[in-house]
Write a protein that holds these residues in place. Structure first.
Motif, short mmCIF file in Angstrom:
data_model
loop_
_atom_site.label_atom_id
_atom_site.label_comp_id
_atom_site.label_asym_id
_atom_site.label_seq_id
_atom_site.Cartn_x
_atom_site.Cartn_y
_atom_site.Cartn_z
N ILE A 101 42.85 28.60 -5.28
CA ILE A 101 43.04 29.47 -6.46
C ILE A 101 42.96 30.96 -6.12
O ILE A 101 43.84 31.72 -6.53
CB ILE A 101 42.17 29.00 -7.63
N PRO A 102 42.00 31.41 -5.30
CA PRO A 102 42.12 32.81 -4.85
C PRO A 102 43.47 33.08 -4.18
O PRO A 102 44.05 34.15 -4.33
CB PRO A 102 40.97 32.96 -3.84
N SER A 121 36.37 32.48 -0.28
CA SER A 121 37.04 33.75 -0.63
C SER A 121 36.72 34.82 0.39
O SER A 121 37.59 35.61 0.80
CB SER A 121 36.58 34.25 -2.01
N GLY A 180 41.21 39.17 -10.25
CA GLY A 180 41.27 37.71 -10.35
C GLY A 180 39.87 37.13 -10.53
O GLY A 180 38.92 37.58 -9.90
N PRO A 203 35.14 35.67 -7.06
CA PRO A 203 35.15 34.22 -6.81
C PRO A 203 34.18 33.52 -7.76
O PRO A 203 33.36 34.16 -8.40
CB PRO A 203 34.64 34.10 -5.37
N SER A 204 34.26 32.20 -7.78
CA SER A 204 33.25 31.44 -8.54
C SER A 204 31.89 31.67 -7.92
O SER A 204 31.74 31.66 -6.69
CB SER A 204 33.57 29.94 -8.50
N TRP A 261 46.30 31.64 -4.96
CA TRP A 261 47.35 31.76 -5.98
C TRP A 261 47.47 33.22 -6.42
O TRP A 261 48.47 33.63 -6.96
CB TRP A 261 46.97 30.98 -7.23
N MET A 262 46.36 33.94 -6.25
CA MET A 262 46.27 35.26 -6.88
C MET A 262 46.60 36.40 -5.91
O MET A 262 47.65 37.03 -5.99
CB MET A 262 44.86 35.46 -7.46
N LEU A 318 38.72 40.80 -6.53
CA LEU A 318 38.58 39.35 -6.72
C LEU A 318 37.14 39.02 -7.07
O LEU A 318 36.21 39.50 -6.43
CB LEU A 318 38.97 38.64 -5.41
N CYS A 358 37.86 33.41 -10.64
CA CYS A 358 38.16 32.06 -10.12
C CYS A 358 37.16 31.01 -10.59
O CYS A 358 35.99 31.30 -10.80
CB CYS A 358 38.14 32.10 -8.59
#
Ligand code: NAD
Length: 516
Positions: A173-174, A200, A163, A192-193, A176-177, A190, A165
């Motif tokens: 949003i994390p 996250s 994912g 993250p931004s 959602w994944m 993952l 983000c």
């Protein structure tokens, strides 16, 4: 809130830095990256560097994928009831820590604390939904498709999923994944931004406390290079992306070319159509909230209003209500709007406002030189801004502004208003405000947007439905969360079984088998 809350860390060195550096999460351990390169995470209200993000090295990235790959066989064979129970505990831990998560989001991202609570809560609802995975992941069965033969289908996890983000919802949003992916039996990497990775990491720590085994969820950091590594990696089977169109279409093309599934949620220009018969007070409140909430940095923000049959009185009222909003640091309990994410974002938004004004739009409310309270002079604040007489050829209309800027247009009829919306390339969301059922029904039928609001400004569906942006707002065919989300993270195996008395024998037939 600081990163030193990560109590499960095996390697303490990231805590000793000042500012602290966010760790990778690989095979259950929070470990400082060996990378010498870092990016600053800057509090948008103060410009203080609150954290640094490493550019995770390729060796560390490979280790994260390898950890996920090794965790997969035993996790996929863990009973779904056990996986659900991890989510049940996880949702409880999120609730318990919601204030800390919200404070972390406000510090790194800037949104108001109340809005940050909403960010966590909308993600929490996805975790709650994942608690029913046994039902959601159910297959299908048809008995006796042929004599003595039954067929059934099983939804199996894919393997390692990843994912990527955006900055604007650091928790939702994390969430959602990975909760849907791992409860289906997948393992996850993952990213993250790089602008606000803290939430996250906190969520991952809570997920492990809830019982997620090591290696099931891993976290890496960086920007383009790590994203490209995710797209190219042969062991990653599916990529979930949320962010801008530039990144999203690149990731969609690159990861699909490697045979991966991709779901890519991208930019937006969400319109509201306001009919003359709409309830005035409720509609104005909805427009102000959805236009300026989160400083306009929501993919479902209503950034354009099309007034049917004259806009003057509406606009005057809008200006009055928008002016009354309080723009300050998100930690102020009275704040309505916090800062935008970065100095660069602020400059870009200023430029788009200026270009609108220079190209014939009327700047009826200009938030560019807003005064903020002492202590926050360096924050990236922009006050609510309203441009009227906007036309479809203006740059401020064609671009997603992603700031507290509301564009106003006019149409003579509902038909014309719908045409304006449908000509826009994006299709994330659109809303109508009216007391006419016939107008609402025509809008719902003819509007080309994936998420439709009828007297609802931000129609983001709850997790038993899916997030269904369309046109240029989405690439792929299986949306986030809901049934589509479960389908995205699973593949179907179809089994045809024969159990009958074979003692009589039926001879050899080389013809294609048909139902008998
Ligand atoms: P962004 O595209 O700049 O960044 C998103 C992610 O992609 C980040 O993790 C970033 O590191 C990575 N990235 C950025 N540029 C890249 C590139 N060239 N190559 C590879 N990776 C790259 O988006 P953002 O500014 O963080 O988020 C805002 C955008 O996200 C807006 O367009 C908004 O509409 C959109 N968004 C959409 C939804 C949705 O569900 N449709 C939800 C939230 C945000």
């Amino acid at each position: 809130l600081r990163i030193n809350q990560y109590s499960t860390a095996a390697e303490p060195s990231f805590k000793q830095r000042n500012p602290p550096r966010v760790p990778n999460l690989i095979e259950g351990s929070f470990v400082d990256s060996k990378s010498l390169a870092s990016i600053d995470v800057i509090n948008p209200a103060t410009q203080e560097v609150v954290l640094q993000v490493p550019l995770t090295t390729n060796v560390e990235f490979k280790a994260s994928v390898s950890a996920a790959k090794h965790a997969f066989p035993s996790w996929r064979n863990t009973p779904v009831t056990t996986r659900q129970r991890v989510m049940l505990k996880f949702q409880e831990l999120i609730r318990r820590n919601i204030d800390k998560l919200a404070m972390n989001i406000t510090t790194e991202q800037g949104k108001t604390l109340k809005d940050a609570h909403g960010d966590v809560f909308r993600g929490l609802e996805v975790v709650e939904h994942a608690c029913g995975m046994g039902t959601l992941q159910m297959g299908e069965y048809v008995s006796n498709v042929s004599n003595g033969i039954d067929t059934y289908s099983i939804r199996e996890p894919l393997g390692v999923c990843a994912g990527i983000c955006p900055f604007n919802f650091p928790a939702m949003i994390p969430l959602w994944m990975f909760p849907i992916a791992v409860t289906c039996g997948n393992t996850f990497v993952l990213k993250p931004s790089e602008k606000d990775p803290g939430a996250s990491l906190m969520l991952a720590e809570l997920a492990m406390e809830a019982g997620l085994p090591k290696g099931v969820l891993n976290i890496v950091h960086g920007t383009n290079d790590i994203v490209n590594a995710i797209c190219d990696d042969d062991d990653i089977r599916a990529v979930s992306f949320v962010g801008s169109n530039t990144a999203g279409m690149h990731i969609y093309a690159r990861a699909s070319a490697k045979g991966k599934r991709v779901q890519s949620n991208m930019g937006a220009k969400n319109h509201a159509i306001v009919m003359p018969d709409a309830n005035v007070d409720a509609t104005l409140n909805a427009l102000v909230a959805a236009g300026f909430g989160a400083a306009g940095q929501r993919c479902m923000a209503l950034s354009t209003v099309v007034f049917v049959g004259g806009s003057n009185s509406w606009e005057q009222e809008l200006v009055g209500r928008a002016k009354a909003l309080k723009v300050t640091a998100g930690t102020d309990p009275d704040a309505d709007l916090g800062p935008v994410i970065s100095k660069q974002a602020k400059e870009r938004i200023h430029r788009l406002i200026q270009s609108g004004a220079e190209n014939g739009a009327r700047l009826i409310l200009d938030g560019r030189n807003i005064k903020v309270v002492a202590g926050y002079e360096h924050g990236n604040f922009i006050g609510p801004t309203i441009l009227s007489d906007v036309s479809a050829d203006m740059e401020c209309y064609k671009e997603e502004i992603f700031g507290p800027v509301l564009l106003c247009m006019e149409a003579d009829s509902l038909e014309e208003a719908i045409n304006i919306v449908n000509r826009n390339k994006y299709g994330n969301g659109a809303s109508i405000f009216t007391t006419s059922g016939a107008a609402a029904r025509k809008f719902q039928t003819e509007i080309e947007a994936g998420q439709v609001g009828i007297n609802v400004p931000i129609p983001v569906p709850l997790p038993f439905f899916s997030f269904t942006g369309s046109k240029s707002s989405f690439a792929g065919d299986l949306n986030f969360y809901g049934k589509a989300g479960v389908n995205f993270y699973t593949q179907i195996k179809t089994v045809t079984q024969q159990w009958k008395d074979l003692s009589t024998g039926s001879g050899v037939s080389l013809a294609m088998p048909t139902s008998q």
